[in-house]
Design a protein around this motif. Structure first.
Motif, PDB file in Angstrom:
ATOM      1  N   UNK A 103       0.821  -1.219   0.000  1.00 53.50           N
ATOM      2  CA  UNK A 103       0.000   0.000   0.000  1.00 53.50           C
ATOM      3  C   UNK A 103       0.852   1.265   0.000  1.00 53.50           C
ATOM      4  N   UNK A 104       1.797   1.343   0.912  1.00 56.92           N
ATOM      5  CA  UNK A 104       2.590   2.561   1.050  1.00 56.92           C
ATOM      6  C   UNK A 104       3.549   2.737  -0.122  1.00 56.92           C
ATOM      7  N   UNK A 105       4.106   1.647  -0.619  1.00 55.61           N
ATOM      8  CA  UNK A 105       5.014   1.764  -1.774  1.00 55.61           C
ATOM      9  C   UNK A 105       4.261   2.217  -3.023  1.00 55.61           C
ATOM     10  N   UNK A 136       0.777   5.909   9.341  1.00 56.08           N
ATOM     11  CA  UNK A 136       1.033   6.321   7.965  1.00 56.08           C
ATOM     12  C   UNK A 136       1.855   7.605   7.908  1.00 56.08           C
ATOM     13  N   UNK A 137       2.449   7.967   9.028  1.00 49.04           N
ATOM     14  CA  UNK A 137       3.292   9.156   9.088  1.00 49.04           C
ATOM     15  C   UNK A 137       4.762   8.731   9.167  1.00 49.04           C
ATOM     16  N   UNK A 138       5.549   9.253   8.263  1.00 49.72           N
ATOM     17  CA  UNK A 138       6.974   8.925   8.240  1.00 49.72           C
ATOM     18  C   UNK A 138       7.698   9.997   7.441  1.00 49.72           C
ATOM     19  N   UNK A 201      11.608   5.767   2.287  1.00 46.24           N
ATOM     20  CA  UNK A 201      10.713   6.107   3.397  1.00 46.24           C
ATOM     21  C   UNK A 201      11.228   5.463   4.678  1.00 46.24           C
ATOM     22  N   UNK A 202      11.181   6.220   5.732  1.00 42.44           N
ATOM     23  CA  UNK A 202      11.728   5.770   7.014  1.00 42.44           C
ATOM     24  C   UNK A 202      10.671   5.031   7.820  1.00 42.44           C
TER      25      UNK A 202
END
Length: 310
Positions: A103-105, A136-138, A201-202
């Motif tokens: 999802x995030x990628x 979802x915060x990074x 992304x961290x």
């Protein structure tokens, strides 16, 4: 067509593979295919997979054909030739993916200027702790060819199974199949020096299982096949950087220092040959190489002296 193609090579991992596939089924992003490429294992993996293949048609189980060399690179190349997704990601058969991995990628790669999404890969021993962080915060930062020295020196790590790529990244690139170690490092260097940019992304989105049977363990134990492969990979990387005019003195010095430990594999003369130098430049690097042990000896004495003074 699926949005994401997951390529998962497997070899005698019946003990772990179902847990790995469960972590794929638990993804919050649902539009994927998973190509399970068996590299010729002889355990009961095929029988174990029968129920999940019947239940979830997003999984496909295939045996590597003889057209591809035995090993991880050949199995992954087979998967690449079959993949239908807009994005490509490689998972291992004994690891755990975070539920938000895809999802995030995919979200980050929706920016058409971004060619790959790197994330954090953590490791674990024994049983896995499923207490995931769903935030979802990074923070994030961009990566491009100017970072290649940091990547090659492992100052900016590109870990196995910790990157999602656009399919365009692999149109002209495949794994070098004779490499048994550092094959990812070598192909990543080619891709990163040929695309626009990526994002990092961290957030930990993948968890690698540590055990002594791994290929990385072979290298740590100084097994010959892995050492030969690493020397071959270095030669290929140097040649690629030269062709792309990205070969700096910094990275040449770095690889020549490594070559001191690879005299058995004639790594230094192979690097010199790749560089295609004038006679004068060749003499310069030969002088650097032959006096390097003495420089390192005195440097280590200096470091010890500094520690004692603290």
């Amino acid at each position: 067509m699926p949005t994401v193609s997951i390529i998962l090579a497997t070899y005698n991992r019946a003990e772990y593979i179902l847990e790995s596939l469960q972590s794929i089924q638990n993804q919050t992003f649902l539009d994927w295919e998973c190509l399970i490429i068996d590299d010729g294992g002889i355990d009961n993996t095929a029988q174990l997979l029968e129920p999940i293949l019947k239940e979830d048609h997003r999984f496909q189980y295939l045996k590597r054909t003889e057209y591809y060399q035995k090993g991880l690179p050949g199995s992954r190349n087979y998967g690449l030739d079959l993949a239908k997704g807009d994005y490509i990601i490689f998972f291992d058969d004994d690891d755990i993916a975070h539920p938000q991995n895809l999802e995030l990628c995919v979200k980050e790669l929706s920016d058409k200027d971004i060619s790959f999404c790197r994330y954090i890969r953590d490791v674990f021993w024994g049983n896995f702790d499923y207490n995931f962080d769903y935030s979802r915060e990074y923070t994030s930062f961009f990566i491009d060819k100017r970072d290649i020295n940091k990547i090659l020196k492992n100052e900016l790590q590109f870990n196995s199974c910790a990157v999602m790529w656009t399919k365009e990244c692999y149109i002209q690139h495949r794994y070098t199949e004779h490499l048994k170690y550092a094959e990812e490092w070598e192909v990543y260097a080619r891709i990163i020096t040929s695309v626009n940019k990526g994002i990092s992304i961290n957030k930990a989105l993948y968890f690698g299982r540590k055990h002594e049977e791994s290929i990385t363990g072979d290298f740590g134990n100084r097994k010959s096949a892995s050492l030969v492969s690493y020397a071959d990979a270095i030669e290929l990387v140097v040649d690629n950087l030269r062709k792309r005019k990205l070969l700096s003195n910094e990275i040449i010095r770095y690889f020549i220092q490594i070559a001191l430990d690879y005299k058995e594999y004639k790594l230094f003369p192979r690097i010199l040959s790749c560089l295609q130098l004038s006679t004068l430049e060749k003499w310069r690097w030969e002088f650097f190489y032959f006096q390097l042990p003495l420089r390192l000896y005195f440097y280590n004495i200096y470091i010890k002296w500094k520690k004692k003074r603290k």
